[in-house]
Design a protein around this motif. Structure first.
Motif, PDB file in Angstrom:
ATOM      1  N   LEU A 219      -0.905  -5.452   7.017  1.00  0.00           N
ATOM      2  CA  LEU A 219      -1.819  -5.637   5.889  1.00  0.00           C
ATOM      3  C   LEU A 219      -2.740  -4.434   5.736  1.00  0.00           C
ATOM      4  CD1 LEU A 219      -2.956  -7.421   3.665  1.00  0.00           C
ATOM      5  CD2 LEU A 219      -4.438  -8.504   5.368  1.00  0.00           C
ATOM      6  N   ALA A 220      -3.220  -3.892   6.853  1.00  0.00           N
ATOM      7  CA  ALA A 220      -4.067  -2.696   6.787  1.00  0.00           C
ATOM      8  C   ALA A 220      -3.295  -1.527   6.191  1.00  0.00           C
ATOM      9  CB  ALA A 220      -4.579  -2.338   8.182  1.00  0.00           C
ATOM     10  N   PHE A 221      -2.027  -1.369   6.583  1.00  0.00           N
ATOM     11  CA  PHE A 221      -1.198  -0.307   6.017  1.00  0.00           C
ATOM     12  C   PHE A 221      -1.050  -0.478   4.506  1.00  0.00           C
ATOM     13  CE2 PHE A 221       1.403   0.754  10.102  1.00  0.00           C
ATOM     14  CZ  PHE A 221       0.244   1.234  10.687  1.00  0.00           C
ATOM     15  N   GLU A 228       1.741  -2.080  -3.162  1.00  0.00           N
ATOM     16  CA  GLU A 228       2.894  -2.804  -3.682  1.00  0.00           C
ATOM     17  C   GLU A 228       4.168  -2.462  -2.913  1.00  0.00           C
ATOM     18  OE1 GLU A 228       3.219  -2.159  -7.836  1.00  0.00           O
ATOM     19  OE2 GLU A 228       1.388  -3.274  -8.336  1.00  0.00           O
ATOM     20  N   ASP A 229       4.306  -1.216  -2.515  1.00  0.00           N
ATOM     21  CA  ASP A 229       5.505  -0.822  -1.772  1.00  0.00           C
ATOM     22  C   ASP A 229       5.537  -1.454  -0.384  1.00  0.00           C
ATOM     23  OD1 ASP A 229       6.491   0.756  -3.835  1.00  0.00           O
ATOM     24  OD2 ASP A 229       5.317   2.488  -3.199  1.00  0.00           O
ATOM     25  N   ARG A 233       8.445  -4.003   1.019  1.00  0.00           N
ATOM     26  CA  ARG A 233       9.163  -3.829   2.274  1.00  0.00           C
ATOM     27  C   ARG A 233       8.896  -5.004   3.220  1.00  0.00           C
ATOM     28  NH1 ARG A 233      12.932  -2.229   1.217  1.00  0.00           N
ATOM     29  NH2 ARG A 233      13.479  -1.613   3.347  1.00  0.00           N
ATOM     30  N   TRP A 234       7.695  -5.551   3.175  1.00  0.00           N
ATOM     31  CA  TRP A 234       7.348  -6.720   3.996  1.00  0.00           C
ATOM     32  C   TRP A 234       8.254  -7.886   3.640  1.00  0.00           C
ATOM     33  CZ3 TRP A 234       1.561  -7.864   5.348  1.00  0.00           C
ATOM     34  CH2 TRP A 234       1.496  -8.943   6.246  1.00  0.00           C
ATOM     35  N   ARG A 235       8.414  -8.150   2.351  1.00  0.00           N
ATOM     36  CA  ARG A 235       9.268  -9.264   1.922  1.00  0.00           C
ATOM     37  C   ARG A 235      10.724  -9.021   2.331  1.00  0.00           C
ATOM     38  NH1 ARG A 235       5.875  -9.071  -2.769  1.00  0.00           N
ATOM     39  NH2 ARG A 235       7.340  -7.617  -3.758  1.00  0.00           N
ATOM     40  N   ALA A 256       4.068   2.364   3.160  1.00  0.00           N
ATOM     41  CA  ALA A 256       2.738   2.971   3.135  1.00  0.00           C
ATOM     42  C   ALA A 256       2.782   4.473   2.913  1.00  0.00           C
ATOM     43  CB  ALA A 256       1.991   2.656   4.431  1.00  0.00           C
ATOM     44  N   ILE A 257       3.744   5.154   3.553  1.00  0.00           N
ATOM     45  CA  ILE A 257       3.795   6.624   3.445  1.00  0.00           C
ATOM     46  C   ILE A 257       5.075   7.120   2.780  1.00  0.00           C
ATOM     47  CG2 ILE A 257       2.287   6.925   5.426  1.00  0.00           C
ATOM     48  CD1 ILE A 257       4.688   7.624   7.122  1.00  0.00           C
TER      49      ILE A 257
END
Length: 309
Positions: A219-221, A228-229, A233-235, A256-257
């Motif tokens: 979540l911090a990332f 949104e990205d 990727r989490w999903r 994130a990056i």
């Protein structure tokens, strides 16, 4: 007090350069080995008992000492929390080897970078292609930063909020160490083998202990990276809470990056959208970790202010 203890521990970790770093690894490892040798009889019912005695009992002892010191004086409890955090947090465990590898790659010395990475992992050096070496450095770097900084901090804050002082930091560090060490010993003929029941309990215990911190890191990332990205990727790589969270963390780092770390199915729409790891992603990862640390410190500070006023 939770905020001040964590802030002081991070400052000490960055500023202090002792000849022998303060670490809880040796006494905790000795305690865990003693417990295992005494209680591991190979029965399935004993797996969780051995793990609880090796991981939970030291954390409860730390919580008890914190409670006793709090009764004497709040500053003594604060000092105890700082000592425990300094011995369990390890930003330099991630930043120093990562920075050395980065400098070696920037100077074009890939052989040295491979050697440094092998030392960091504690494994023989392998002649990977440059792209694969970068991918492994980034992947190991983000997992190392989570396990030695962000995960420890979240576990500490959660249990400190329940009145257990720095017990969360000890539980997190010991659970991670047991999952790694007992998995290796279970398959190594050079040492007294760990029973499958104990090895399984250590793995499952670590998954549960790391479940919330891993999702907090992801979540911090998302907040400090591309929100949104990261969620996309989490999903795509969501994992149950009772399974390892490494894939989730790597997926969050990808978003994130904007770097390719995990293999993708051909059907995924962004399969070719993000580039393979480059040198610039090493610096991006460092900033991602630092921004995540600052984010949680700010949120903790805001929580303290809300509680005070």
């Amino acid at each position: 007090m939770t905020l001040f203890a964590l802030l002081l521990a991070l400052l000490i970790d960055q500023a202090w350069r002792p000849a022998a770093p303060l670490s809880a690894s040796a006494p905790l490892a000795g305690w865990a080995e003693t417990v295992r040798r005494q209680l591991d009889a190979g029965h399935s019912a004993q797996g969780w008992m051995v793990w609880a005695a090796a991981a939970v009992a030291p954390a409860l002892l730390v919580a008890l000492v914190h409670a006793l010191l709090w009764q004497l004086h709040g500053l003594l409890a604060l000092a105890w929390s700082v000592v425990v955090l300094v011995s369990t947090l390890g930003f330099r465990h991630f930043s120093h080897p990562f920075t050395e590898i980065r400098f070696a790659l920037e100077s074009g010395d890939e052989a040295r970078a491979r050697t440094l990475y092998a030392q960091w992992r504690g494994a023989p050096a392998v002649d990977w292609p440059r792209e694969e070496l970068l991918r492994r450095v980034i992947a190991h770097g983000v997992l190392d930063a989570h396990r030695h900084v962000l995960g420890v901090a979240v576990a500490y804050v959660v249990l400190a909020a329940l009145g257990l002082g720095p017990a969360g930091a000890v539980l997190y560090r010991q659970a991670e160490r047991l999952a790694r060490a007992w998995a290796d010993e279970a398959s190594s003929p050079a040492v007294e083998p760990v029973s499958p029941a104990v090895a399984s309990a250590a793995q499952r215990g670590w998954c549960w202990v790391d479940a919330l911190p891993a999702r907090a890191t992801a979540l911090a990332f998302a907040v400090v990276g591309h929100f949104e990205d990261v969620l996309e990727r989490w999903r795509a790589h969501a994992t149950p809470w009772n399974t390892p969270s490494d894939e989730l963390l790597l997926a969050a780092t990808e978003g994130a990056i904007h770097v390719r770390l995990l293999p993708r199915a051909p059907a995924e729409p962004d399969a070719q959208a993000w580039p393979a790891p480059q040198l610039t992603h090493l610096a991006a990862l460092v900033w991602l970790v630092w921004r995540s640390v600052v984010l949680w410190m700010l949120l903790l500070a805001l929580t303290v202010l809300v509680c005070l006023f």
